[in-house]
Enzyme design. Sequence first.
Site, PDB file in Angstrom:
ATOM      1  N   GLY A   1       1.414  -1.334  -0.257  1.00  0.00           N
ATOM      2  CA  GLY A   1       0.470   0.365  -0.183  1.00  0.00           C
ATOM      3  C   GLY A   1       0.766   1.282  -0.024  1.00  0.00           C
ATOM      4  O   GLY A   1       1.965   1.605  -0.599  1.00  0.00           O
ATOM      5  N   ASN A   2       0.566   2.882  -0.084  1.00  0.00           N
ATOM      6  CA  ASN A   2       0.875   3.478   0.251  1.00  0.00           C
ATOM      7  C   ASN A   2       0.257   4.912   1.852  1.00  0.00           C
ATOM      8  O   ASN A   2      -0.987   4.195   2.112  1.00  0.00           O
ATOM      9  CB  ASN A   2       0.676   4.298  -1.012  1.00  0.00           C
ATOM     10  CG  ASN A   2      -0.225   4.448  -1.600  1.00  0.00           C
ATOM     11  OD1 ASN A   2      -0.891   5.340  -0.764  1.00  0.00           O
ATOM     12  ND2 ASN A   2      -0.726   4.231  -2.495  1.00  0.00           N
TER      13      ASN A   2
END
Length: 396
Positions: free
Chosen positions: A209-210
């Site tokens: 993810g980020n």
Amino acid sequence: MLKGKNVLLAITGSIAAYKSAYIVREFIKKGANIKVVMSESSTDFITPITLSTLSKNPVIKDFVKDKNSGEWNNHVDLGIWADVMLVAPATAHTISKLSNGEADSFMLATYLSARCPVFVAPAMDLDMYKHASTKKNLLILKENGVSIIEPDSGELASGLEGKGRLKEPEDIVNHIYDYFLDKATLKKNKIIITAGPTHEMIDPVRYIGNNSSGKMGFALAEEAQKRGAEVVLITGPVGLETPYGVKRIDIISAEDMLKAIKKEYSQANVLVMSAAVADYQPITFSDKKLKKKNEEMSIELKKTPDILRTLAKLKKKQLVIGFALETNDEKNNAYQKMKNKNLDAIVLNSLNDKGAGFGYDTNKITLLTPNKELEFDLKSKMDVAADIMNFIEECI
Ligand code: C5P
């Protein structure tokens, strides 16, 4: 349309004043902020405490708050605060004073100070309403730019039948709602906005993810909704509250996001992709939690679907806007993306600008189109959303 709007309700001395409690309730239910001013005689029909409790604000009747300390109520500030002023019920006496510009009460002085649109909802007996003086006074108010919410016909407090009943509270509030809707600059537009990160699952507990917070996309959705657009907000996992009146669809992965947009896309005329979509996803998903084994491990990845590219190919009437978060050679990279993805415009954020990017409440953007560049200052994400919506309005 009424969410966050400042409504100033002036109540005057008619038996219909009891209905003002329902007017306040309707406005509150629709998300408006409401302050009440009362004429002296209206307090014979309904008490300030009822209205202050319902409106969640102190009710104001007099200029002087405290004779000893000299504290006073500021009609000028109140007039500036209001997005709309509504006099309901408005008696024949009040209508006469309003039309003559008299200012011998707090309520009347507030009317003269109001810079916003004013609505007057008369309530009186049929003969008073039909009287030439009342007709003349209402005409003067109309000429002064006041909107009259015509009373209904029916049974009156006197026992007579005719025109003079205060419009029902729901109809009065709908009247004001329609006024704002009519002014709404993005009405009849369906806008899809994406926000937040995507999570590409490795196993049931881990993902790629980020750090996207989703704040920019949520601000865009709120701003578009305020301007009357039908807004679909498709968001990855974020801890943010859904803006009022916005249809929210929660997704996890890039593939989910593409599917969700496809369902809405044909009826939309604008797509704004502010989501930070993961570029890669694991080739395989392990349905059991992966165990620690060797010192090193690797996960094989494949590209996620390029959502913008896929959708830009299907585009008919849609205006398609992407985002580019860059760290170096920012403008060139953004232009390249706009071209590759066949976008109408791209919003560039540089991580080199202080206060811009993930997690902040502020942002600094440059809007690029194939033939122009618009640079903006560092602003709150809500103000940035307003700049982007102004641009969208120009385009459509
Ligand atoms: O390709 P890149 O991530 O650099 O471009 C950013 C823009 O592309 C953003 O608007 C983002 O939402 C969108 N994007 C996409 N599909 C992906 C990756 C990014 O639509 N798989």
